[in-house]
Scaffold this active site. Sequence first.
Site, PDB file in Angstrom:
ATOM      1  N   LYS A 163       0.835  -1.214   0.000  1.00 25.22           N
ATOM      2  CA  LYS A 163       0.000   0.000   0.000  1.00 25.22           C
ATOM      3  C   LYS A 163       0.864   1.257   0.000  1.00 25.22           C
ATOM      4  O   LYS A 163       1.709   1.433   0.862  1.00 25.22           O
ATOM      5  CB  LYS A 163      -0.898  -0.009   1.243  1.00 25.22           C
ATOM      6  CG  LYS A 163      -1.833  -1.234   1.285  1.00 25.22           C
ATOM      7  CD  LYS A 163      -2.661  -1.261   2.553  1.00 25.22           C
ATOM      8  CE  LYS A 163      -1.819  -1.501   3.781  1.00 25.22           C
ATOM      9  NZ  LYS A 163      -2.629  -1.721   5.003  1.00 25.22           N
ATOM     10  N   THR A 186      -8.225   8.794   9.360  1.00 25.08           N
ATOM     11  CA  THR A 186      -7.486   7.700   8.728  1.00 25.08           C
ATOM     12  C   THR A 186      -7.279   6.520   9.676  1.00 25.08           C
ATOM     13  O   THR A 186      -6.619   5.554   9.330  1.00 25.08           O
ATOM     14  CB  THR A 186      -6.103   8.200   8.283  1.00 25.08           C
ATOM     15  OG1 THR A 186      -5.470   8.805   9.420  1.00 25.08           O
ATOM     16  CG2 THR A 186      -6.230   9.230   7.178  1.00 25.08           C
ATOM     17  N   GLY A 218      -7.595   3.214  11.310  1.00 18.23           N
ATOM     18  CA  GLY A 218      -8.206   1.936  10.952  1.00 18.23           C
ATOM     19  C   GLY A 218      -8.355   1.679   9.455  1.00 18.23           C
ATOM     20  O   GLY A 218      -9.038   0.735   9.060  1.00 18.23           O
ATOM     21  N   THR A 219      -7.709   2.488   8.632  1.00 20.70           N
ATOM     22  CA  THR A 219      -7.836   2.262   7.185  1.00 20.70           C
ATOM     23  C   THR A 219      -7.229   0.911   6.781  1.00 20.70           C
ATOM     24  O   THR A 219      -7.795   0.200   5.950  1.00 20.70           O
ATOM     25  CB  THR A 219      -7.171   3.385   6.373  1.00 20.70           C
ATOM     26  OG1 THR A 219      -5.878   3.626   6.925  1.00 20.70           O
ATOM     27  CG2 THR A 219      -7.969   4.668   6.434  1.00 20.70           C
ATOM     28  N   GLY A 220      -6.087   0.579   7.384  1.00 22.64           N
ATOM     29  CA  GLY A 220      -5.428  -0.696   7.052  1.00 22.64           C
ATOM     30  C   GLY A 220      -6.266  -1.887   7.495  1.00 22.64           C
ATOM     31  O   GLY A 220      -6.422  -2.876   6.767  1.00 22.64           O
ATOM     32  N   CYS A 221      -6.826  -1.772   8.711  1.00 19.75           N
ATOM     33  CA  CYS A 221      -7.694  -2.842   9.240  1.00 19.75           C
ATOM     34  C   CYS A 221      -8.879  -3.045   8.302  1.00 19.75           C
ATOM     35  O   CYS A 221      -9.253  -4.168   7.966  1.00 19.75           O
ATOM     36  CB  CYS A 221      -8.235  -2.467  10.621  1.00 19.75           C
ATOM     37  SG  CYS A 221      -6.964  -2.074  11.822  1.00 19.75           S
TER      38      CYS A 221
HETATM   39  O1  PXL Z   1      -4.576   0.227  12.635  1.00 22.74           O
HETATM   40  C1  PXL Z   1      -3.788  -0.675  13.307  1.00 22.74           C
HETATM   41  C2  PXL Z   1      -4.446  -1.227  14.532  1.00 22.74           C
HETATM   42  C3  PXL Z   1      -4.811  -2.531  14.559  1.00 22.74           C
HETATM   43  N1  PXL Z   1      -5.388  -3.115  15.633  1.00 22.74           N
HETATM   44  C4  PXL Z   1      -5.631  -2.414  16.742  1.00 22.74           C
HETATM   45  C5  PXL Z   1      -5.305  -1.080  16.776  1.00 22.74           C
HETATM   46  C6  PXL Z   1      -4.701  -0.454  15.653  1.00 22.74           C
HETATM   47  C7  PXL Z   1      -4.373   0.966  15.666  1.00 22.74           C
HETATM   48  O2  PXL Z   1      -4.584   1.693  16.583  1.00 22.74           O
HETATM   49  O3  PXL Z   1      -5.565  -0.395  17.882  1.00 22.74           O
HETATM   50  C8  PXL Z   1      -6.262  -3.077  17.919  1.00 22.74           C
END
Ligand code: PXL
Length: 266
Positions: free
Chosen positions: A175, A207, A209-212
């Site tokens: 990404k 932004t 949590g965008t990756g999650c």
């Molecule tokens: O975005 C990565 C991420 C993944 N998982 C948890 C998070 C974060 C970012 O804060 O808290 C539990």
Amino acid sequence: MIPNVLSIAGIDPSGGAGLLADLKTFSALGAYGTGVVAALTAQNTQGVTGLHPVPAAFIAQQIDTLFADVRIDAVKLGMLGQAEVVTTVAAALRRHDVRRLVLDPVMISTSGHRLLTPEAIDALRRELVPLAEIITPNLPEAEALLNCPPLLSLADMRVAARALHQLGPRLVVLKGGHLDGAESVDIIDDGLSQVELTAPRIVTKNTHGTGCTLSAAIAALLPRHDHPLDAIRAAKAYLTAALAASDQLEVGKGHGPVHHFHTLWR
Ligand code: PXL
């Protein structure tokens, strides 16, 4: 058939990232969501104030109990935190013969906190990356997995995507969101060829949590598409729309969440 999808990830109580965001994503995209808690955090949209591990043996128990009863069509891995958790999860995935695995190698939060220990990075590279159908690193995560200098251009990204493929996953989604420019370019590498997916860069501070959200969307959509690339394209379109609609939400004063239900709530 409605797919059953599992997220093994951490809890972000603000609901923008981690397991809670994954379940929203699964639900928005027509998958039945299940979740195994791999780590706890205390955080809001402004930052992480604490981390609390879940005992590795109890993570294994959650996974084994779920698989003993429920057909799981795809698995997404997020924040695992510690090397022992990485090893335990890898063993459980092998035990249950999981083939459809999307690995988001979560290392650092949007707010800059370390979510994976350095020893766990080695375990992740060695044990989980080769099990994955798809890995979804951002640029800092790619640099850590490859032990390489900063990736500064699209040309650097092309070389890195191929090097990441050599670590053993079937597909790499590298990404490019951390580069600047009017467009955000992701590179998909299957070891033979590369495809570049371009989306307009959305200017917002939401932004978190965008990756999650992207990796969860890929896992939710994989069972519904014949070709992984189609699932990845659809997942990226979903994230772009969720980012564009994020300003409708009023959640916290920092980096807020994306709008997972942008097409459902009118
Ligand atoms: O975005 C990565 C991420 C993944 N998982 C948890 C998070 C974060 C970012 O804060 O808290 C539990």
